[in-house]
Motif scaffolding. Structure first.
Motif, PDB file in Angstrom:
ATOM      1  N   GLN A  66      -6.961  34.404  80.627  1.00 13.55           N
ATOM      2  CA  GLN A  66      -6.938  35.636  80.567  1.00 13.55           C
ATOM      3  C   GLN A  66      -6.892  36.462  82.053  1.00 13.55           C
ATOM      4  N   LEU A  67      -6.451  37.555  82.757  1.00 15.93           N
ATOM      5  CA  LEU A  67      -6.589  38.102  83.514  1.00 15.93           C
ATOM      6  C   LEU A  67      -7.099  39.795  82.866  1.00 15.93           C
ATOM      7  N   HIS A  68      -8.708  39.668  83.013  1.00 15.50           N
ATOM      8  CA  HIS A  68      -9.428  40.625  82.573  1.00 15.50           C
ATOM      9  C   HIS A  68      -8.463  42.074  82.763  1.00 15.50           C
ATOM     10  N   ARG A  69      -8.776  42.115  83.793  1.00 16.11           N
ATOM     11  CA  ARG A  69      -8.320  43.341  84.258  1.00 16.11           C
ATOM     12  C   ARG A  69      -7.022  43.435  85.655  1.00 16.11           C
ATOM     13  N   VAL A  70      -5.761  44.129  86.237  1.00 21.25           N
ATOM     14  CA  VAL A  70      -5.550  44.189  86.879  1.00 21.25           C
ATOM     15  C   VAL A  70      -6.386  44.947  88.235  1.00 21.25           C
ATOM     16  N   ASP A  71      -6.612  43.671  89.018  1.00 22.80           N
ATOM     17  CA  ASP A  71      -7.415  44.416  90.485  1.00 22.80           C
ATOM     18  C   ASP A  71      -5.910  45.372  91.027  1.00 22.80           C
ATOM     19  N   PRO A  72      -6.193  46.494  91.432  1.00 22.30           N
ATOM     20  CA  PRO A  72      -5.149  47.521  92.026  1.00 22.30           C
ATOM     21  C   PRO A  72      -5.636  47.454  93.588  1.00 22.30           C
ATOM     22  N   GLU A  73      -6.482  46.302  94.527  1.00 26.34           N
ATOM     23  CA  GLU A  73      -5.667  45.981  95.078  1.00 26.34           C
ATOM     24  C   GLU A  73      -5.122  44.730  95.585  1.00 26.34           C
ATOM     25  N   VAL A  74      -4.941  44.084  95.308  1.00 24.14           N
ATOM     26  CA  VAL A  74      -4.477  42.871  94.183  1.00 24.14           C
ATOM     27  C   VAL A  74      -2.647  42.642  93.698  1.00 24.14           C
ATOM     28  N   PRO A  75      -2.022  43.006  94.230  1.00 24.17           N
ATOM     29  CA  PRO A  75      -0.384  42.482  93.719  1.00 24.17           C
ATOM     30  C   PRO A  75      -0.430  41.824  93.010  1.00 24.17           C
ATOM     31  N   ILE A  76       0.034  42.080  91.216  1.00 23.32           N
ATOM     32  CA  ILE A  76      -0.377  41.660  90.151  1.00 23.32           C
ATOM     33  C   ILE A  76       0.516  39.699  90.310  1.00 23.32           C
ATOM     34  N   GLU A  77       1.306  39.904  91.303  1.00 26.79           N
ATOM     35  CA  GLU A  77       2.340  38.563  91.255  1.00 26.79           C
ATOM     36  C   GLU A  77       1.259  37.034  91.832  1.00 26.79           C
ATOM     37  N   GLU A  78       0.353  38.285  92.843  1.00 22.80           N
ATOM     38  CA  GLU A  78      -0.361  37.286  93.138  1.00 22.80           C
ATOM     39  C   GLU A  78      -1.826  36.948  92.191  1.00 22.80           C
ATOM     40  N   SER A  79      -1.934  37.256  91.709  1.00 23.40           N
ATOM     41  CA  SER A  79      -3.041  36.655  90.560  1.00 23.40           C
ATOM     42  C   SER A  79      -2.729  36.378  89.557  1.00 23.40           C
ATOM     43  N   TRP A  80      -1.261  36.951  88.770  1.00 23.81           N
ATOM     44  CA  TRP A  80      -0.834  35.997  87.990  1.00 23.81           C
ATOM     45  C   TRP A  80      -0.718  34.619  88.650  1.00 23.81           C
ATOM     46  N   GLY A  81       0.062  34.403  89.951  1.00 27.07           N
ATOM     47  CA  GLY A  81       0.299  33.062  90.784  1.00 27.07           C
ATOM     48  C   GLY A  81      -0.930  32.527  90.121  1.00 27.07           C
ATOM     49  N   ALA A  82      -2.074  32.181  90.547  1.00 24.83           N
ATOM     50  CA  ALA A  82      -2.850  31.820  90.442  1.00 24.83           C
ATOM     51  C   ALA A  82      -3.580  31.251  88.595  1.00 24.83           C
ATOM     52  N   MET A  83      -3.047  32.190  88.477  1.00 22.48           N
ATOM     53  CA  MET A  83      -3.555  31.989  86.593  1.00 22.48           C
ATOM     54  C   MET A  83      -2.243  31.314  86.447  1.00 22.48           C
ATOM     55  N   ALA A  84      -1.194  31.027  86.880  1.00 22.67           N
ATOM     56  CA  ALA A  84      -0.387  30.250  86.700  1.00 22.67           C
ATOM     57  C   ALA A  84      -1.036  28.442  86.941  1.00 22.67           C
ATOM     58  N   GLU A  85      -1.265  28.038  88.144  1.00 22.53           N
ATOM     59  CA  GLU A  85      -1.574  27.178  88.840  1.00 22.53           C
ATOM     60  C   GLU A  85      -2.210  26.411  88.077  1.00 22.53           C
ATOM     61  N   ALA A  86      -3.756  27.452  87.348  1.00 25.69           N
ATOM     62  CA  ALA A  86      -4.099  26.865  86.070  1.00 25.69           C
ATOM     63  C   ALA A  86      -3.422  25.668  84.709  1.00 25.69           C
ATOM     64  N   VAL A  87      -2.807  26.743  84.940  1.00 24.42           N
ATOM     65  CA  VAL A  87      -1.573  25.992  83.820  1.00 24.42           C
ATOM     66  C   VAL A  87      -0.673  24.671  84.176  1.00 24.42           C
ATOM     67  N   ALA A  88      -0.963  23.954  85.533  1.00 29.43           N
ATOM     68  CA  ALA A  88       0.077  23.586  86.174  1.00 29.43           C
ATOM     69  C   ALA A  88      -1.032  22.450  86.221  1.00 29.43           C
ATOM     70  N   ALA A  89      -1.894  22.662  86.502  1.00 30.63           N
ATOM     71  CA  ALA A  89      -3.395  21.659  86.821  1.00 30.63           C
ATOM     72  C   ALA A  89      -3.636  21.383  84.839  1.00 30.63           C
ATOM     73  N   GLY A  90      -3.767  22.066  83.944  1.00 32.16           N
ATOM     74  CA  GLY A  90      -3.585  21.737  82.833  1.00 32.16           C
ATOM     75  C   GLY A  90      -4.902  21.881  82.154  1.00 32.16           C
ATOM     76  N   LYS A  91      -5.411  22.828  83.217  1.00 27.87           N
ATOM     77  CA  LYS A  91      -7.043  23.859  82.745  1.00 27.87           C
ATOM     78  C   LYS A  91      -6.762  24.531  81.788  1.00 27.87           C
ATOM     79  N   ALA A  92      -5.407  25.295  81.751  1.00 26.96           N
ATOM     80  CA  ALA A  92      -5.048  26.323  80.669  1.00 26.96           C
ATOM     81  C   ALA A  92      -3.665  25.842  80.106  1.00 26.96           C
ATOM     82  N   ARG A  93      -3.759  25.946  78.163  1.00 27.80           N
ATOM     83  CA  ARG A  93      -2.562  25.426  77.751  1.00 27.80           C
ATOM     84  C   ARG A  93      -1.554  27.165  77.981  1.00 27.80           C
ATOM     85  N   GLN A  94      -2.272  28.577  77.641  1.00 25.90           N
ATOM     86  CA  GLN A  94      -1.790  29.779  77.693  1.00 25.90           C
ATOM     87  C   GLN A  94      -2.563  30.539  78.721  1.00 25.90           C
ATOM     88  N   ILE A  95      -1.643  31.491  79.524  1.00 22.82           N
ATOM     89  CA  ILE A  95      -2.218  32.439  80.208  1.00 22.82           C
ATOM     90  C   ILE A  95      -1.697  33.909  79.631  1.00 22.82           C
TER      91      ILE A  95
END
Length: 259
Positions: A66-95
């Protein structure tokens, strides 16, 4: 500690969740002059955080990242894209996301499906009922209420500011200051009346009300002792009457804000 608890073949018995996106920026300066926390939604932090968590937990994946908070200094698309990478790598089932608006959820969904949204929801914090929870229901997103017991207050465990330990986080929160706390005790008294009428504990009433907000609502109360754990789990079997729910819905708003 969680990693040790899951060792020895217990990992598959658990739905394991962890977070990224908040970091300690100072040992003091936060509520109650405890650690000050800041946002960090940079992709490099999110990638490092999941690897660090997996190492500490002694597992190769978590069920929910989970993304604990949305960082106002970082577009959510960038943060969420990195979260999605964890799913693609098998490190997380869901985000999932935490403490977000409907607009932020929609922006994240455009990048990768949102499995869950975690936000505070309780008898004295009802903000998500207006927009976020209905949107989650519509979109098939699980809603995970944190602090469903009002940080223990709705269970009737505090009657005075002095009841809080000297190093307790809640000493820095507006609703727990003496004047506000005294006013908010009226809410607790009403919850206790309804609990007595239903033959259950105040904590069970508070949790049952949260559960009654919908099938996709999965409260996550904190349980520091086995006694509270058993009491909280039993709330899943409590069925409040229409009269009980109406009386709880009619409770007054609390005095002062969350933070």
């Amino acid at each position: 500690m969680v990693g040790r608890a899951l060792a020895g073949g217990h990992r598959e018995r658990a739905v394991l969740a962890t977070k990224a996106g908040l970091v300690v920026t100072s040992p003091t300066g936060g509520p109650g002059n405890l650690a000050k926390i800041g946002d960090n939604g940079r992709p490099e932090h999110i990638r490092a955080a999941i690897d660090d968590s997996l190492r500490r937990l002694g597992t190769d994946h978590v069920d929910l990242y989970q993304l604990h908070r949305v960082d106002p200094e970082v577009p959510i698309e960038e943060s969420w894209g990195a979260m999605a990478e964890a799913v693609a790598a098998g490190k997380a089932r869901q985000i999932g996301l935490s403490e977000v608006t409907v607009a932020q959820i929609a922006r994240a969904q455009a990048v990768h499906p949102v499995a869950s949204v975690q936000s505070e929801l309780s008898l004295w914090t009802r903000d998500p009922l207006a927009e976020v929870l209905p949107y989650c229901v519509e979109q098939g997103i699980a809603f995970l209420p944190f602090s469903p017991l009002g940080r223990g207050f709705l269970a009737g465990r505090f009657t005075s500011f002095d009841d809080l330990p000297a190093d307790d986080f809640r000493r820095g929160l507006p609703r727990f200051q003496q004047e506000a706390l005294r006013a908010n005790l009226a809410i607790v008294a009403r919850v206790r009346e309804i609990a007595d009428r239903a033959g259950v504990s105040p904590a069970q009433v508070a949790l049952a009300w949260v559960v009654a907000q919908g099938d996709r609502v999965i409260p996550i109360p904190g349980s520091k002792t086995p006694k509270y754990l058993v009491d909280n789990c039993a709330a899943g079997d409590v069925r409040l009457s229409a009269e009980d729910l109406a009386d709880l819905d009619a409770l007054p708003a609390p005095e002062d804000g969350r933070y």
